[in-house]
Scaffold this motif. Sequence first.
Motif, PDB file in Angstrom:
ATOM      1  N   TYR A  28       4.362  88.613  82.465  1.00 19.62           N
ATOM      2  CA  TYR A  28       3.861  87.618  83.156  1.00 19.62           C
ATOM      3  C   TYR A  28       2.057  87.737  83.369  1.00 19.62           C
TER       4      TYR A  28
ATOM      5  N   ARG B  48      -0.349  84.653  81.883  1.00 16.84           N
ATOM      6  CA  ARG B  48      -1.120  84.169  83.032  1.00 16.84           C
ATOM      7  C   ARG B  48      -2.691  84.220  82.193  1.00 16.84           C
TER       8      ARG B  48
ATOM      9  N   ARG C 155      -4.176  80.606  80.327  1.00 16.82           N
ATOM     10  CA  ARG C 155      -5.025  79.827  81.381  1.00 16.82           C
ATOM     11  C   ARG C 155      -5.560  78.591  80.890  1.00 16.82           C
TER      12      ARG C 155
ATOM     13  N   ASP D  55      -2.595  75.299  84.083  1.00 11.87           N
ATOM     14  CA  ASP D  55      -2.959  76.242  85.401  1.00 11.87           C
ATOM     15  C   ASP D  55      -2.680  75.558  86.565  1.00 11.87           C
TER      16      ASP D  55
ATOM     17  N   VAL E 249       2.058  79.044  87.252  1.00 13.07           N
ATOM     18  CA  VAL E 249       2.913  80.266  87.709  1.00 13.07           C
ATOM     19  C   VAL E 249       4.362  80.352  87.474  1.00 13.07           C
TER      20      VAL E 249
ATOM     21  N   CYS F 174       5.191  80.883  83.901  1.00  9.22           N
ATOM     22  CA  CYS F 174       4.822  82.222  83.638  1.00  9.22           C
ATOM     23  C   CYS F 174       5.989  83.304  84.156  1.00  9.22           C
TER      24      CYS F 174
END
Length: 201
Positions: A103, A107, A111, A115, A120, A123
Amino acid sequence: MPAEMNDAIHSFIATFANMDLRGAPILCLMLAAAAFVCLEGIKIYKMVLYAGAFIFGFRYTRNLLWARIPSDELLLMIEVGVGLLLAVLAWKIYLLGVGLLAYQFARENFRDFFDGPFAVLLCFAVSVLIAILAMKLNRAVIVILTAVVGGFAMVNIFLKLIPVFPVDLSFFPVATSPIWLIAKVFLSAAGVGVQDVREPS
């Protein structure tokens, strides 16, 4: 306790709680550690998972709470506490450590491409998928994960090192140059080759 000693302790706590890892000596040490993870990650993968879980807890706790907790001492205690809790959980639950490392990698490195809440969730889904694959193909997943994490980290750290290194390194391409993506892929592939995904005979 003397006032000078008290001030020194508070200064140390404030520095550690709001630690800035952008100095040349620290970046050089981080670069060497990333290279070792890239090339020898299978030998120290448990340490990598525990460290990754601790860093995950420490960093994301700071990002969430630094503006809400004015006390550096309390902030540091919470950061370290959450980091240690996740490290212990990664020690007890192997797949959690794999998922947290995956993760963080996703991230940090994607990015610039996407995003927000969707990123989130994506990921998180990728980290779960990698953890599930680790149940079936443990060595291959660990070798590829440590090689890719280490290879990408080497380039990312080097890019941070360029402006603060004592010697002028401004002749290198800019950070947005595709040459750095090629370098990341090359280093990752080299790490996979050196570590070898095949089970030892």
